[in-house]
Design a protein around this motif. Structure first.
Motif, mmCIF file in Angstrom:
data_model
loop_
_atom_site.group_PDB
_atom_site.id
_atom_site.type_symbol
_atom_site.label_atom_id
_atom_site.label_comp_id
_atom_site.label_asym_id
_atom_site.label_seq_id
_atom_site.Cartn_x
_atom_site.Cartn_y
_atom_site.Cartn_z
ATOM 1 N N GLU A 196 -34.257 24.075 -48.434
ATOM 2 C CA GLU A 196 -33.307 24.725 -49.352
ATOM 3 C C GLU A 196 -32.484 25.798 -48.653
ATOM 4 O OE1 GLU A 196 -33.242 27.093 -53.648
ATOM 5 O OE2 GLU A 196 -35.096 26.187 -52.897
ATOM 6 N N LEU A 199 -29.776 24.050 -46.538
ATOM 7 C CA LEU A 199 -28.745 23.441 -47.378
ATOM 8 C C LEU A 199 -27.861 24.494 -48.034
ATOM 9 C CD1 LEU A 199 -30.780 20.552 -49.056
ATOM 10 C CD2 LEU A 199 -28.975 20.327 -47.351
ATOM 11 N N ARG A 200 -28.448 25.596 -48.459
ATOM 12 C CA ARG A 200 -27.651 26.676 -49.059
ATOM 13 C C ARG A 200 -26.650 27.236 -48.053
ATOM 14 N NH1 ARG A 200 -28.722 28.504 -53.970
ATOM 15 N NH2 ARG A 200 -30.685 27.881 -54.966
ATOM 16 N N ILE A 203 -23.785 24.620 -47.559
ATOM 17 C CA ILE A 203 -22.860 24.626 -48.696
ATOM 18 C C ILE A 203 -22.016 25.892 -48.695
ATOM 19 C CG2 ILE A 203 -22.678 24.522 -51.207
ATOM 20 C CD1 ILE A 203 -23.620 21.939 -49.732
ATOM 21 N N LEU A 221 -23.844 17.625 -43.231
ATOM 22 C CA LEU A 221 -24.323 17.266 -44.573
ATOM 23 C C LEU A 221 -24.323 15.758 -44.766
ATOM 24 C CD1 LEU A 221 -25.241 18.204 -47.387
ATOM 25 C CD2 LEU A 221 -22.832 18.264 -48.055
ATOM 26 N N THR A 234 -30.680 15.215 -52.790
ATOM 27 C CA THR A 234 -29.706 15.358 -53.878
ATOM 28 C C THR A 234 -30.252 16.255 -54.977
ATOM 29 O OG1 THR A 234 -28.786 13.169 -53.408
ATOM 30 C CG2 THR A 234 -28.332 14.100 -55.574
ATOM 31 N N LEU A 237 -29.800 19.710 -53.751
ATOM 32 C CA LEU A 237 -28.392 20.095 -53.819
ATOM 33 C C LEU A 237 -27.943 20.380 -55.238
ATOM 34 C CD1 LEU A 237 -26.820 17.563 -51.283
ATOM 35 C CD2 LEU A 237 -26.964 20.034 -51.007
ATOM 36 N N VAL A 243 -21.593 22.819 -54.595
ATOM 37 C CA VAL A 243 -21.584 21.674 -53.687
ATOM 38 C C VAL A 243 -20.553 20.633 -54.127
ATOM 39 C CG1 VAL A 243 -23.515 20.599 -54.921
ATOM 40 C CG2 VAL A 243 -22.981 19.896 -52.575
#
Length: 423
Positions: A196, A199-200, A203, A221, A234, A237, A243
């Motif tokens: 996480e 991914l944060r 984004i 990504l 997903t 996300l 996103v």
């Protein structure tokens, strides 16, 4: 009598405390000298070595350096560098000594985590070197990838992002710029980028980075979403704000064909890994994804056109997506125009979309008006895959009802015959 009893009890407690203190002192006396920090004389928990060769406890020497001192506390030599090198051998020896003396109340020191902030500058220098090596030749890129660099950089990215991605933003952008041309990243490397925190950060860069940072972020990504765990990714996300908007605007306001293609691939992976009429798909449709994709197809090159048609075909699997496509005034003409002009794969995707949309009577009439009927005949004549051929035949049957001037039949020698019918 009571007073005497109280005095004896107090005396006994005092003796116990003295005995315990003596035991503690004995235990302290038995601590090996080389296990003690030269600054505090306490047992070292995280021994690190300076360039002078003297080992200190990390907390103490950092406090010494942060106070503005530029010399070694023990040798008084001027420090040429402030690098703190972990002394793993000494730390393990201290841990073993703690285990051996736990009967005296000595607790084993935990294995310390390396503070990320201490290595940010050095890591940045190494990443820039790797980046420059990769620019020199394709051979260098292959050598870098074959030696597991992607996994190490992915782990570094995850560590710095978890620590504070706003604090290390320049370093994180540099790491992503290198990872963007390392494909495939490998399972272990992707696992670090699928967290996480990673991914944060990606984004955030998609939304707030410069053009280069946004392109690197979307390329990475896309690579992450191509893993077997993309449904899980997903779902992660889904909880990250922005996103959908970030990927949408990369298509609406393109910065490069490479970024547009990567964004389309990422969108396809996201909507194809969710259930029909999912919230993510609905959000893309609400923002006007169908119209943006149709406009992008008009002037797109081969690779971007194929990716855009793939996303459009996936969108048409949902009722809301099909409705949005049917309401678009350009879609039928654009699809027919791309048939047999881009690639075999683009033709198959165009036929698939037409087949899904022609359930509506108004769409079938429009399809006749833009010349779909004749284009489908040419597809059969040129040849296509079995699944596409079946869809073409079904479309011809549907459209022939509205085409009261032209009928067709297949002839083994001539291919096609156009038979005029009376009005």
């Amino acid at each position: 009598m009571i007073l005497s009893w109280r005095n004896r009890r107090a005396h006994n407690n005092k003796m116990k405390n003295n005995n315990r203190l003596c035991e503690d002192l004995d235990a302290e006396t038995n601590v090996p000298t080389h296990f003690r920090c030269p600054i505090s004389l306490d047992l070292m928990k995280d021994p690190v070595t300076l360039c002078t060769g003297i080992t200190y406890d990390r907390e103490n020497i950092e406090r010494w350096i942060e106070a503005g001192n530029e010399t070694c506390p023990f040798t008084k030599q001027v420090l040429e560098t402030f690098d703190l090198i972990p002394n793993h051998i000494l730390r393990r020896m201290i841990q073993d000594w703690c285990v051996q003396n736990r009967s005296l109340g000595v607790e084993r020191i935990p294995t310390p985590r390396i503070p990320v902030s201490q290595y940010g500058k050095k890591c940045g220098e190494l990443v820039r070197k790797i980046k420059n090596w990769g620019k020199e030749s394709e051979r260098n890129k292959r050598c870098i990838m074959e030696n597991g660099t992607a996994c190490i950089l992915s782990a570094s990215f995850e560590s710095f992002a978890r620590d504070s991605f706003e604090k290390h933003i320049n370093l994180l952008v540099e790491i992503l710029s290198v990872l963007s041309w390392m494909s495939p990243l490998g399972k272990e490397g992707r696992s670090k980028l699928e967290t996480e925190s990673s991914l944060r950060c990606i984004i955030w860069l998609l939304r707030n980075g410069d053009l280069s940072g946004r392109q690197s972020a979307v390329l990475v990504l896309k690579e992450i979403l191509h893993s077997d765990e993309r449904r899980i990714i997903t779902n992660t996300l889904r909880a990250i704000e922005g996103v959908v908007e970030a990927l949408f605007f990369l298509i609406k306001e393109p910065i490069s064909p490479t970024a547009t293609k990567a964004s389309l691939m990422a969108i396809y992976c996201m909507i194809s890994s969710t259930t029909k009429n999912d919230m993510i798909t609905s959000r893309f449709l609400e923002m006007g994804l169908v119209g943006v994709i149709v406009e992008a197809i008009v002037e797109a090159d081969k690779s971007v056109c194929e990716e855009a048609l793939g996303v459009l075909d996936e969108i048409c699997n949902t009722e809301k997506g099909k409705e949005e496509a049917c309401n678009n005034a350009l879609i039928m003409a654009v699809l027919v125009r791309k048939v047999l002009r881009v690639s075999e794969w683009a033709t198959e995707l165009s036929v698939s979309i037409l087949w899904k949309l022609c359930d509506e009577e108004s769409v079938r009439i429009e399809a006749i008006q833009v010349g779909t009927f004749k284009k489908l005949l040419v597809i059969l004549q040129v040849g296509c895959g079995e699944s596409t051929k079946e869809k073409v035949k079904e479309l011809l049957k549907l459209l022939n009802v509205y085409n009261n001037r032209v009928d067709c039949s297949v002839d083994s020698s001539m291919g096609f015959k156009y038979l005029k019918k009376p009005f």
